[in-house]
Design a protein around this motif. Structure first.
Motif, PDB file in Angstrom:
ATOM      1  N   HIS A  67       0.880  -1.417   0.024  1.00  0.00           N
ATOM      2  CA  HIS A  67       0.058  -0.034   0.073  1.00  0.00           C
ATOM      3  C   HIS A  67       0.684   1.174   0.130  1.00  0.00           C
ATOM      4  O   HIS A  67       1.683   1.240   0.678  1.00  0.00           O
ATOM      5  CB  HIS A  67      -0.720   0.032   0.875  1.00  0.00           C
ATOM      6  N   ARG A  81       3.641  -9.735  -3.080  1.00  0.00           N
ATOM      7  CA  ARG A  81       2.601  -9.796  -4.079  1.00  0.00           C
ATOM      8  C   ARG A  81       2.220 -11.323  -4.492  1.00  0.00           C
ATOM      9  O   ARG A  81       2.648 -12.176  -4.953  1.00  0.00           O
ATOM     10  CB  ARG A  81       2.596  -8.971  -4.651  1.00  0.00           C
ATOM     11  N   ALA A  86      -5.552 -13.943  -2.194  1.00  0.00           N
ATOM     12  CA  ALA A  86      -5.545 -12.952  -0.443  1.00  0.00           C
ATOM     13  C   ALA A  86      -4.530 -13.841   0.020  1.00  0.00           C
ATOM     14  O   ALA A  86      -5.084 -14.977   0.149  1.00  0.00           O
ATOM     15  CB  ALA A  86      -7.229 -12.584  -0.461  1.00  0.00           C
ATOM     16  N   ARG A 125      -5.049 -12.688   3.442  1.00  0.00           N
ATOM     17  CA  ARG A 125      -5.908 -12.382   4.685  1.00  0.00           C
ATOM     18  C   ARG A 125      -6.193 -12.494   5.296  1.00  0.00           C
ATOM     19  O   ARG A 125      -6.256 -12.134   6.259  1.00  0.00           O
ATOM     20  CB  ARG A 125      -7.740 -12.110   3.942  1.00  0.00           C
ATOM     21  N   TYR A 141      -6.552   1.099   6.434  1.00  0.00           N
ATOM     22  CA  TYR A 141      -6.472   0.480   5.624  1.00  0.00           C
ATOM     23  C   TYR A 141      -7.190  -0.344   6.655  1.00  0.00           C
ATOM     24  O   TYR A 141      -8.125  -0.387   7.194  1.00  0.00           O
ATOM     25  CB  TYR A 141      -4.457  -1.070   6.162  1.00  0.00           C
ATOM     26  N   GLY A 180      -5.436  -6.595   5.862  1.00  0.00           N
ATOM     27  CA  GLY A 180      -4.134  -5.800   4.903  1.00  0.00           C
ATOM     28  C   GLY A 180      -3.599  -4.573   5.947  1.00  0.00           C
ATOM     29  O   GLY A 180      -2.800  -4.355   5.277  1.00  0.00           O
ATOM     30  N   ALA A 199       1.131  -8.497   7.275  1.00  0.00           N
ATOM     31  CA  ALA A 199       0.514  -7.548   6.190  1.00  0.00           C
ATOM     32  C   ALA A 199       0.910  -6.231   5.978  1.00  0.00           C
ATOM     33  O   ALA A 199       2.235  -5.996   6.521  1.00  0.00           O
ATOM     34  CB  ALA A 199      -1.173  -7.214   6.392  1.00  0.00           C
ATOM     35  N   THR A 245      -1.893  -4.321   1.776  1.00  0.00           N
ATOM     36  CA  THR A 245      -3.613  -4.839   1.359  1.00  0.00           C
ATOM     37  C   THR A 245      -3.876  -6.548   1.970  1.00  0.00           C
ATOM     38  O   THR A 245      -2.303  -7.451   2.169  1.00  0.00           O
ATOM     39  CB  THR A 245      -2.607  -4.913  -0.051  1.00  0.00           C
ATOM     40  N   PRO A 246      -4.814  -6.943   1.017  1.00  0.00           N
ATOM     41  CA  PRO A 246      -4.988  -8.305   1.220  1.00  0.00           C
ATOM     42  C   PRO A 246      -4.006  -9.308   0.614  1.00  0.00           C
ATOM     43  O   PRO A 246      -3.776 -10.519   1.011  1.00  0.00           O
ATOM     44  CB  PRO A 246      -6.429  -8.744   1.399  1.00  0.00           C
ATOM     45  N   TYR A 247      -3.394  -8.675  -0.461  1.00  0.00           N
ATOM     46  CA  TYR A 247      -2.195  -9.499  -1.332  1.00  0.00           C
ATOM     47  C   TYR A 247      -1.258  -9.501  -0.475  1.00  0.00           C
ATOM     48  O   TYR A 247       0.252  -9.837  -2.045  1.00  0.00           O
ATOM     49  CB  TYR A 247      -2.779  -8.601  -2.329  1.00  0.00           C
ATOM     50  N   THR A 248      -0.729  -8.214   0.081  1.00  0.00           N
ATOM     51  CA  THR A 248       0.963  -8.645   0.161  1.00  0.00           C
ATOM     52  C   THR A 248       1.265  -8.598   1.240  1.00  0.00           C
ATOM     53  O   THR A 248       0.818  -8.256   2.192  1.00  0.00           O
ATOM     54  CB  THR A 248       1.438  -6.865  -0.234  1.00  0.00           C
TER      55      THR A 248
END
Length: 170
Positions: A14, A35, A39, A41, A108, A112, A139, A142-145
């Motif tokens: 982010h 990344r 997700a 999460r 956020y 994430g 985290a 973000t929910p992907y990183t």
């Protein structure tokens, strides 16, 4: 240094979190941010994607202690004992914060939230169990990183107080 769209694509973190890392001189951490297409999460999703143990995931959880937000950093295999948090903070009541409070406090979304680099300054408790590892993953906004960090560095950069706040099963 200003974060550009290209920077965000390179590391996936982010932009607010990337700025926080740069401000702390942690560009090397930003370079190690990962990344994932799916997700991460939940702690289980993150551990599966990374290929590490569940306890090597650092969850960033927001609670309200007498209505004041507090961040608790907990390993992914454990649950927070709100009574222990209450005693640690000498609070009358501790509850889990809702999604709105999490976003307002940290900047956020749930799933994430990084351990630092938040919109507002909050009190932070880090469960002592995190220190049992050489490296944990948290985290990156973000929910992907996610990013790797030594637990002692995590505590330092989050400005956390180390405490025993995990739920102990009998």
């Amino acid at each position: 240094m200003t974060t550009t769209d290209a920077d965000a694509e390179d590391h996936g973190a982010h932009p607010r979190f990337a700025e926080a890392l740069r401000a702390l001189g942690l560009d090397d951490v930003l370079a190690r941010t990962r990344r994932f297409p799916e997700a991460t999460r939940t702690a289980a999703e993150a551990a599966a994607a990374i290929g590490c143990g569940l306890s090597q995931i650092c969850k960033s959880l927001v609670f309200a202690a007498d209505g004041v937000p507090v961040l608790v950093l907990m390993d992914g295999a454990s649950r927070v004992d709100v009574e222990r948090v209450r005693r640690e903070l000498d609070a009358g009541k501790v509850t889990r914060a809702d999604a709105r409070v999490v976003r307002e406090t940290t900047g956020y979304a749930i799933g994430g939230v990084p351990p630092f680099g938040h919109r507002t300054r909050t009190r932070v408790l880090a469960d002592r169990g995190l220190l049992e590892h050489d490296l944990v993953w948290a985290a990156a906004g973000t929910p992907y990183t996610v990013f790797p960090v030594a637990p002692k560095d995590l505590v330092l950069h989050a400005g956390a107080t180390v405490a025993d706040v995990r739920e102990h099963t009998a």
